[in-house]
Design a protein around this motif. Structure first.
Motif, PDB file in Angstrom:
ATOM      1  N   PHE A   1      45.649  34.681  33.508  1.00  0.00           N
ATOM      2  CA  PHE A   1      44.957  35.314  34.503  1.00  0.00           C
ATOM      3  C   PHE A   1      43.145  35.171  34.494  1.00  0.00           C
ATOM      4  O   PHE A   1      42.767  34.990  35.641  1.00  0.00           O
ATOM      5  CB  PHE A   1      45.085  36.900  34.629  1.00  0.00           C
ATOM      6  N   ILE A   2      42.947  35.423  33.435  1.00  0.00           N
ATOM      7  CA  ILE A   2      41.476  35.018  33.099  1.00  0.00           C
ATOM      8  C   ILE A   2      41.074  33.544  33.677  1.00  0.00           C
ATOM      9  O   ILE A   2      39.949  33.550  34.380  1.00  0.00           O
ATOM     10  CB  ILE A   2      41.070  35.309  31.573  1.00  0.00           C
ATOM     11  N   GLU A   3      41.835  32.870  33.146  1.00  0.00           N
ATOM     12  CA  GLU A   3      41.513  31.456  33.634  1.00  0.00           C
ATOM     13  C   GLU A   3      41.670  31.069  35.158  1.00  0.00           C
ATOM     14  O   GLU A   3      40.989  30.523  35.546  1.00  0.00           O
ATOM     15  CB  GLU A   3      42.705  30.289  32.793  1.00  0.00           C
ATOM     16  N   TYR A   4      42.549  31.612  35.725  1.00  0.00           N
ATOM     17  CA  TYR A   4      42.720  31.390  37.072  1.00  0.00           C
ATOM     18  C   TYR A   4      41.775  32.329  38.057  1.00  0.00           C
ATOM     19  O   TYR A   4      41.220  31.736  38.645  1.00  0.00           O
ATOM     20  CB  TYR A   4      44.146  31.769  37.369  1.00  0.00           C
ATOM     21  N   HIS A   5      41.670  33.532  37.864  1.00  0.00           N
ATOM     22  CA  HIS A   5      40.905  34.477  38.526  1.00  0.00           C
ATOM     23  C   HIS A   5      39.509  34.474  38.240  1.00  0.00           C
ATOM     24  O   HIS A   5      38.653  35.110  38.612  1.00  0.00           O
ATOM     25  CB  HIS A   5      41.506  35.673  38.650  1.00  0.00           C
ATOM     26  N   GLY A   6      39.252  34.298  36.810  1.00  0.00           N
ATOM     27  CA  GLY A   6      37.876  34.900  36.314  1.00  0.00           C
ATOM     28  C   GLY A   6      38.007  36.049  35.397  1.00  0.00           C
ATOM     29  O   GLY A   6      39.033  36.773  35.613  1.00  0.00           O
ATOM     30  N   PRO A   7      37.150  36.424  34.668  1.00  0.00           N
ATOM     31  CA  PRO A   7      37.384  37.652  33.684  1.00  0.00           C
ATOM     32  C   PRO A   7      37.222  38.990  34.401  1.00  0.00           C
ATOM     33  O   PRO A   7      37.501  39.857  33.607  1.00  0.00           O
ATOM     34  CB  PRO A   7      36.266  37.402  32.667  1.00  0.00           C
ATOM     35  N   ASP A   8      36.517  39.011  35.501  1.00  0.00           N
ATOM     36  CA  ASP A   8      36.310  40.139  36.342  1.00  0.00           C
ATOM     37  C   ASP A   8      37.371  40.734  37.351  1.00  0.00           C
ATOM     38  O   ASP A   8      37.015  41.573  38.303  1.00  0.00           O
ATOM     39  CB  ASP A   8      34.911  40.321  36.860  1.00  0.00           C
ATOM     40  N   HIS A   9      38.485  40.136  37.486  1.00  0.00           N
ATOM     41  CA  HIS A   9      39.393  40.210  38.549  1.00  0.00           C
ATOM     42  C   HIS A   9      40.311  41.483  38.498  1.00  0.00           C
ATOM     43  O   HIS A   9      40.581  41.576  37.054  1.00  0.00           O
ATOM     44  CB  HIS A   9      40.135  38.909  38.869  1.00  0.00           C
TER      45      HIS A   9
END
Length: 181
Positions: free
Chosen positions: A67-75
């Protein structure tokens, strides 16, 4: 099918169905797609319910990284993933890890939804319970009282909070006062 099996508490069938779904999603979207991450979260949930928390942790940690890789850390999806991970960490007695994950969840949700959002209230509630497990009553009380403030705001019950949520938070606050004397 996995959701149905899980709802029926047929955990082996749910796990098998989620594994098949994971294989299909990897073939269709590749191994790093957010739907693959959701499948890993589902598998982790079943493993956790089967009493296999260490295996569940591996699945949830992989999902979080995806999720972090796909959306970025603040999603918000990353925040949800941190929350799932925190619950498993709490049950494996890694309360410090759970507190860390819950703080990250709250930080993301506060930025995404505002600090007075019901999702933040629920996360504050969970953070308060982590502190309570550690016997850190002052920090637990602060988080639970802040959670209750938000839950009591007009309109909050129309956004996911129920009278039972409010009562549960009040009960934990009472437990802290009772333990403090």
């Amino acid at each position: 099918i996995g959701n149905l099996r899980l709802h029926q508490n047929h955990l082996k069938g749910a796990l098998d169905a989620y594994h098949k779904g994971l294989e299909i999603r990897i073939r269709v979207w590749g191994p790093r797609h957010p739907d693959v991450a959701k499948s890993r979260d589902h598998i982790g949930t079943v493993l956790h319910r089967m009493g296999r928390p260490q295996e569940a942790l591996v699945q949830h940690q992989q999902a979080l990284q995806m999720f972090i890789e796909y959306h970025g850390p603040d999603h918000p999806s990353v925040a949800t993933s941190y929350g799932i991970l925190a619950r498993v960490l709490t049950e494996t007695q890694d309360v410090e890890g759970a507190i860390d994950a819950t703080h990250k969840q709250l930080k993301i949700e506060s930025r995404a939804f505002g600090t007075d959002h019901p999702r933040c209230a629920e996360t504050m509630h969970q953070l308060g319970l982590c502190y309570l497990k550690q016997g850190r009553h002052d920090k637990a009380l602060f988080q639970l009282q802040r959670s209750l403030e938000i839950k009591m705001k007009p309109g909050c019950q129309n956004r996911g909070q129920t009278p039972l949520d409010i009562a549960e938070t009040q009960e934990y606050i009472a437990v802290i006062y009772q333990e403090q004397g």
